[in-house]
Design an enzyme around this catalytic site. Structure first.
Site, PDB file in Angstrom:
ATOM      1  N   ALA A 177       0.893  -1.285  -0.051  1.00  0.00           N
ATOM      2  CA  ALA A 177       0.091   0.067   0.023  1.00  0.00           C
ATOM      3  C   ALA A 177       0.769   1.333   0.121  1.00  0.00           C
ATOM      4  CB  ALA A 177      -1.030  -0.060   1.185  1.00  0.00           C
ATOM      5  N   GLU A 236       3.772  -6.061   7.375  1.00  0.00           N
ATOM      6  CA  GLU A 236       3.087  -4.862   8.292  1.00  0.00           C
ATOM      7  C   GLU A 236       3.447  -4.789   9.643  1.00  0.00           C
ATOM      8  OE1 GLU A 236       0.385  -5.977   4.560  1.00  0.00           O
ATOM      9  OE2 GLU A 236       1.755  -7.069   6.113  1.00  0.00           O
ATOM     10  N   GLY A 279      -0.080  -5.331   0.563  1.00  0.00           N
ATOM     11  CA  GLY A 279      -1.240  -5.445  -0.187  1.00  0.00           C
ATOM     12  C   GLY A 279      -0.965  -5.788  -1.574  1.00  0.00           C
ATOM     13  N   GLU A 301      -1.246  -9.678  -0.824  1.00  0.00           N
ATOM     14  CA  GLU A 301      -2.832  -9.671  -0.703  1.00  0.00           C
ATOM     15  C   GLU A 301      -3.705  -9.904  -2.093  1.00  0.00           C
ATOM     16  OE1 GLU A 301      -3.596  -8.026   3.616  1.00  0.00           O
ATOM     17  OE2 GLU A 301      -3.005  -6.646   1.903  1.00  0.00           O
TER      18      GLU A 301
END
Length: 259
Positions: free
Chosen positions: A65, A133, A110, A113
């Site tokens: 992200a 993270e 992300g 993901e």
């Protein structure tokens, strides 16, 4: 379909979505909104039978992200960001046709993901995966804590989630996160070859098959097998079922009409 953060192309029945925010293809709210939009359109496009998602450049599929957007968000604004990203991930996972992630370079946070929402993951030899993270004082917010254990098992997932370390493509294949590792120069050729093979299958059965696998795996075995029987009967009523069976008996290649 004009987009600011994505490139989109079609080759016959295969669509290719390219994350286009080089060099790292960081995922911001605009990317997630555009991903959601393109998936909505692909769900309605019967001319597309397979979707490939990849990243522009050689450094990253998506390195996570966009922290420059996230760092100053309030908790309320971050909640909205999470909802937008989850919407895109869920739509990708539930897309009514097979999806392939062609992963070149970093697939972190992300990006990992997003790859996990796809049916298949092909990785180049330089690919790296991780959910880092924890190193930022947060946890995954795009499904990483849930999809990763389902893909590679609880122990391996905890190892990646708790430590926040990266793994290489060969290790990812060993863990079951990646279907196949290929040479960097051959990544898109391999993805396209798989897509063409998938596109040759009957669309009705493929759509039902994906839905049955994805939803049945969350049920108990009795409910899941009942669900499978009902799904099977849907495919049995299709024109392609009759064509497929006749072709087998007549020793010829089937000519599926996707009906």
């Amino acid at each position: 379909m004009p987009f600011k953060t994505l490139l989109f192309s079609k080759q016959d029945t295969i669509a290719v979505i390219t994350l286009n925010r080089p060099p790292m293809n960081a995922l911001n709210s605009k990317v997630y909104k555009e991903l959601g939009k393109v998936i909505d359109e692909l769900n309605e496009d019967s001319s597309v039978k397979v979707v490939i998602v990849t990243g522009a450049g050689e450094k990253a599929f998506a390195a996570g992200a966009d922290i420059t957007e996230m760092v100053n968000l309030s908790t309320t604004e971050m909640h909205e960001f999470c909802l937008i990203s989850q919407d895109a991930y869920n739509k990708f996972e539930q897309l009514n046709k097979p999806t392939i992630a062609a992963i070149n370079g970093l697939a972190l946070g992300g990006g990992c993901e997003l790859a996990m929402t796809c049916d298949f993951r092909l990785a180049s030899e330089n690919a790296r995966f991780g959910q880092p993270e924890i190193n930022l004082g947060i946890i995954p917010g795009g499904g990483g804590t849930q999809r990763l254990p389902r893909l590679i098992g609880l122990a391996r997932a905890k190892e990646l989630l708790y430590l926040g370390d990266m793994i290489d493509a060969v290790t990812a294949e060993k863990y079951g996160l990646v279907n196949k590792v290929v040479k960097q120069s051959e990544l898109m050729n391999e993805a396209m070859a798989m897509a063409k093979k998938l596109a040759s299958k009957p669309a009705v059965a493929m759509k039902v098959l994906k839905n049955t696998v994805n939803n049945g795996v969350e049920m108990n075995i009795t409910s899941a097998t009942n669900f499978e029987t009902n799904s099977f009967l849907v495919t049995f009523s299709s024109e392609d079922r009759l064509e497929g069976m006749k072709a087998l008996l007549e020793k010829r290649k089937p000519n599926f009409s996707d009906k």
